[in-house]
Design a protein around this motif. Sequence first.
Motif, short mmCIF file in Angstrom:
data_model
loop_
_atom_site.label_atom_id
_atom_site.label_comp_id
_atom_site.label_asym_id
_atom_site.label_seq_id
_atom_site.Cartn_x
_atom_site.Cartn_y
_atom_site.Cartn_z
N SER A 190 -10.13 9.52 -11.08
CA SER A 190 -9.86 10.89 -11.86
C SER A 190 -9.98 10.60 -13.23
CB SER A 190 -8.86 11.19 -11.21
OG SER A 190 -8.67 11.58 -9.91
N TRP A 198 -8.13 12.42 -16.75
CA TRP A 198 -7.03 13.37 -17.03
C TRP A 198 -7.45 14.25 -18.17
CZ3 TRP A 198 -2.13 14.15 -15.09
CH2 TRP A 198 -1.99 13.46 -13.86
N TRP A 236 2.55 21.69 -5.69
CA TRP A 236 2.90 20.37 -5.96
C TRP A 236 4.37 20.46 -6.03
CZ3 TRP A 236 0.59 23.79 -9.11
CH2 TRP A 236 1.11 24.05 -10.36
N SER A 261 7.20 18.73 -8.74
CA SER A 261 7.26 18.17 -9.85
C SER A 261 8.70 17.69 -10.06
CB SER A 261 7.02 19.44 -11.02
OG SER A 261 6.84 19.00 -12.37
N GLU A 277 6.22 15.46 -14.61
CA GLU A 277 5.00 14.97 -13.99
C GLU A 277 5.35 15.22 -12.50
OE1 GLU A 277 4.82 10.84 -14.17
OE2 GLU A 277 6.69 10.48 -12.98
N SER A 278 4.02 15.67 -11.94
CA SER A 278 4.01 15.85 -10.50
C SER A 278 4.42 14.87 -9.74
CB SER A 278 2.94 16.35 -10.11
OG SER A 278 1.61 15.43 -10.19
N PRO A 331 -2.11 16.61 -9.08
CA PRO A 331 -1.67 15.82 -10.13
C PRO A 331 -1.81 16.43 -11.45
CG PRO A 331 -3.62 14.79 -8.78
CD PRO A 331 -3.40 16.19 -8.53
N ASN A 332 -0.30 16.51 -12.23
CA ASN A 332 -0.33 17.08 -13.35
C ASN A 332 1.04 16.48 -14.18
OD1 ASN A 332 1.89 19.58 -13.45
ND2 ASN A 332 0.96 19.28 -11.41
N ARG A 333 0.80 16.59 -15.58
CA ARG A 333 2.27 16.19 -16.33
C ARG A 333 2.04 16.87 -17.59
NH1 ARG A 333 -1.04 10.77 -16.72
NH2 ARG A 333 -2.10 11.11 -18.47
N TYR A 391 -3.80 17.50 -16.32
CA TYR A 391 -4.19 17.39 -15.04
C TYR A 391 -5.35 16.39 -14.73
CZ TYR A 391 -7.39 20.72 -16.78
OH TYR A 391 -8.32 21.40 -17.72
N ALA A 392 -5.10 16.01 -13.56
CA ALA A 392 -6.33 14.94 -13.02
C ALA A 392 -7.17 15.88 -12.01
CB ALA A 392 -5.69 13.76 -12.13
#
Length: 148
Positions: free
Chosen positions: A2, A4, A62, A64, A78-79, A84-86, A107-108
Amino acid sequence: MSDWLEHTVQTEVAIPVEYAWSLWSDLQAMPRWMKWIDSVVVTADPEISAWKLGTNGLTFTWKSRILKQIPNQIIQWESIGGLPNRGAVRFYGRPNNMTIVKLSIAYAIPAIGQIMDNLFLGQVVESTLQADLDRFRIYAQEDFAKTS
């Protein structure tokens, strides 16, 4: 594999930094100004929240975790499962009860995502995030006016 992708937007809000902080730190209120967020539920552990995002018939969920929280300055997360995110939201107090709110989200997405981001995805996400911050500014200023 992935990639980001990160986007940062900001707005200036005509309210004290403490007030902006208090509104934003109420995570469950996020759907009031974030277009794609359907719901946020804070769990029994106040550092963990469950998020649901919906757009164009697609739904993503998700959990977090808050990594860093300094009142009136920053909330960083961050998730820990799901999408997937932060990111972080930062608050900068200015004279005359003005506050700058700066939101960074990463996000990924699959490796092909960098091409998609360059073509259109990044523009859509960034313009949506900016519109979310603009809605927050309006919401926050109207809410603050009720207390004056």
